[in-house]
Scaffold this active site. Structure first.
Site, PDB file in Angstrom:
ATOM      1  N   LYS A  65       0.809  -1.225   0.000  1.00 12.81           N
ATOM      2  CA  LYS A  65       0.000   0.000   0.000  1.00 12.81           C
ATOM      3  C   LYS A  65       0.845   1.280   0.000  1.00 12.81           C
ATOM      4  O   LYS A  65       0.498   2.262  -0.655  1.00 12.81           O
ATOM      5  CB  LYS A  65      -0.955   0.010   1.197  1.00 12.81           C
ATOM      6  CG  LYS A  65      -2.053  -1.027   1.107  1.00 12.81           C
ATOM      7  CD  LYS A  65      -3.012  -0.919   2.292  1.00 12.81           C
ATOM      8  CE  LYS A  65      -4.097  -1.968   2.224  1.00 12.81           C
ATOM      9  NZ  LYS A  65      -5.062  -1.833   3.344  1.00 12.81           N
ATOM     10  N   ASP A 101     -10.223   2.467   2.357  1.00 14.42           N
ATOM     11  CA  ASP A 101     -10.410   2.052   3.752  1.00 14.42           C
ATOM     12  C   ASP A 101     -11.089   3.165   4.553  1.00 14.42           C
ATOM     13  O   ASP A 101     -11.798   2.888   5.519  1.00 14.42           O
ATOM     14  CB  ASP A 101      -9.065   1.714   4.404  1.00 14.42           C
ATOM     15  CG  ASP A 101      -8.498   0.395   3.923  1.00 14.42           C
ATOM     16  OD1 ASP A 101      -9.288  -0.468   3.473  1.00 14.42           O
ATOM     17  OD2 ASP A 101      -7.267   0.220   3.988  1.00 14.42           O
TER      18      ASP A 101
END
Length: 282
Positions: A65, A101
């Site tokens: 990420k 997220d």
């Protein structure tokens, strides 16, 4: 046919193909979504080459990420805030990155608790200071809270998070050492575990909730097991609890919309499908 992926290392545990495959079938779309295992040393090349393999974009999971954040050409504002990218797509020939997220966690809270739950929450306590904590804090900063406290065993990591995300004037952001949690608990009407403690194979999160307000909300981003020891302890005290599975499901929505052009719903049937898969792999 539109193709999308989830890339990580390792990747066989990912349930994203099950989620997106369900939606593709549900909406009758001609598309595919597949796992792609890429070692960290090869990730930069993968970012450059996935378009030539026919992919429209995909999801990024551990450990890529942060590398994806650095490797994309453009980022959304929420990806900039969090410092990590978990969703990729091509727009006008440009590689974009987002962090879903953030809305994923908030959408799950809203779906679990009902809109307006935050009106009763002055102080939120976030446990942990990793990438998931950054997404949770970024989401909470957009709500009418007065104070967000980030507690971590390594205080410097919590301080880094507070420095990077900053306080916007309306929500005060504080870093605290782990051992000071009992002092914060009496004011914390939302408590969120973003650590791996309580996950299958990991030690439980050992935190006495006796000092928490009687109307506190306790959330955990761990979803294997669905009811962690932390959530079980909260439920035993009569506190409202929010499990971690919904965040996984809701964070998948924006990417699917980007790649396949349909905004999918997170339904009880999808949740039951993923739960059955979790149970089947115990």
């Amino acid at each position: 046919m539109t193709k999308a992926f989830v890339v990580g290392h390792p990747i066989k545990h990912s349930r994203s193909p099950l989620i997106h495959g369900y939606w593709l079938k549900q909406y009758g779309l001609d598309g595919s979504y597949e796992r792609t295992d890429v070692a960290p040393v090869d990730f930069g090349e993968f970012l450059k080459s996935f378009r030539s393999l026919g992919f429209a974009g995909g999801n990024v999971t551990i450990p890529h990420k942060e590398a994806a954040f650095l490797g994309v050409e453009r980022r959304t504002a929420q990806a900039e805030r969090v410092g990590a990218v978990n969703t990729l797509w091509i727009e006008d020939g440009v590689l974009w990155g987002d962090n879903t997220d953030v809305p994923g966690f908030m959408a799950h809270l809203d779906a679990s608790l009902g809109t307006g739950w935050e009106r009763d929450v002055d102080t939120a306590l976030v446990l942990g200071a990793g990438g998931a904590a950054r997404a949770v804090v970024a989401g909470l900063q957009d709500r009418p809270l007065k104070r967000i406290v980030v507690a971590n065993r390594t205080l410097s990591k919590a301080e880094d998070l507070v420095r990077d995300l900053g306080s916007d004037g309306s929500v005060r952001l504080e870093a605290r050492a782990w051992e000071t949690i009992p002092q914060v608990l009496p004011q914390a009407r939302l408590i969120v575990n973003t650590t791996s403690l309580g996950m299958a194979g990991q030690p439980p999160l050992d935190l006495d909730l006796a000092r928490a307000p009687h109307d506190a909300i306790v959330a955990d981003i761990v979803y294997v097991p669905l009811q962690t020891p932390f959530l079980a302890a909260a439920a035993a005290r009569g506190l409202r609890t929010v499990d971690g599975l919904g965040m996984l499901l809701h964070q998948a929505v924006p990417g699917f919309r980007r790649w396949f052009g349909v905004t999918p719903e997170v339904t009880p049937a999808l949740r039951a499908l993923i739960l059955a898969d979790i149970e089947g792999h115990r």
